[in-house]
Enzyme design. Structure first.
Site: not given
Length: 263
Positions: A123, A151, A155, A161
């Site tokens: 990120n 999300h 995705k 992650g």
């Protein structure tokens, strides 16, 4: 002073296009090319229509003139791109996620054998990285933890992650994982989510969202919640630009944006 020449892998994706705008707006950087799976044209026009940059499905065609490879694809494509860039001794910044343990070992080996700077960041949002830092500090003082992440529906991986990195940060200063309540009757299977070191992780996927992470710690008589939202993909760009400048001249693998932010 010469500009940092950047090639973007995955340039026509949502993060690729946002990165193109961000890099192009920097006085010390320029995008010299990009790759995508199936280019519709041989060139892509920059946002201000100033110049056109070459696009191709073959990274080898445009990588030689680059100072940095910026990658926003997926783990499989990213691995191929990392191998190619390393063969040209070109530093790499990647925001791709989903690397399995064998891939991580290979990235480490590539960085070590080539003495090459590689930044792998789950990120690039400054707030998300600060959230991981706070999770690392707070995790040692609480017994229970739940993590919710949301999300957009496209995705590929679940959990994100970033969610995995937050969970790992929360247990880093502990001698063992968190306690986790198991329901005596689970009326809907999977309601408690997945579990990583005792942290129950819940993933939501639907349109209208970019990225949301909420970590709640609990102990007797109190809870402590850390939350971060990315409202749009522009939120990731300050971290991307920071990473590009940082990786030049480095000779090792850097996992996450923490070292770049000097946390």
């Amino acid at each position: 002073m010469s500009k940092i020449k950047v090639v973007i892998s995955g340039i026509t994706g949502k993060m690729g296009l946002e990165s193109l705008k961000a890099v192009h707006s920097q006085n010390d950087m320029e995008v010299i090319g990009g790759t995508c799976k199936s280019p519709q044209n041989s060139h892509l026009t920059l946002p201000d229509n100033s110049i056109k940059i070459p696009t191709t499905a073959n990274l080898e065609e445009i990588i030689s003139g680059a100072d940095i490879l910026l990658d926003f694809t997926n783990s499989e494509v990213a691995m191929d791109s990392i191998r190619i860039a390393a063969g040209h001794k070109i530093p790499i910044v990647t925001g791709s996620t989903g690397f399995n343990p064998d891939m991580i070992k290979e990235i480490e080996k590539i960085s070590q054998s080539n003495k090459l700077g590689i930044i792998v960041a789950p990120n690039f949002a400054i707030g998300a990285v600060l959230m991981m830092h706070l999770a690392k500090t707070a995790g040692q003082f609480f017994e229970f933890a739940d993590l919710i992440e949301s999300h957009h529906e496209q995705k590929l991986d679940s959990p994100s992650g970033t969610a995995i990195s937050i969970a790992k940060a929360a247990v880093e200063n502990r001698s063992s994982g968190f306690a986790s309540v198991k329901s005596q009757k689970e009326l809907v299977k999977g309601t408690r989510g997945g579990s990583l070191e005792g942290i129950n992780i819940h993933s939501s996927r639907m349109p209208g969202r970019v990225a949301h992470h909420e970590l709640t710690f609990g102990t007797i008589g109190q809870t402590f919640t850390i939350k971060h939202d990315s409202i749009n993909r522009e939120s990731f760009m300050p971290g991307v630009v920071m990473a590009i400048r940082y990786v030049i001249g480095k000779s090792s693998l850097i996992w996450g944006l923490e070292k770049v932010m000097k946390l």
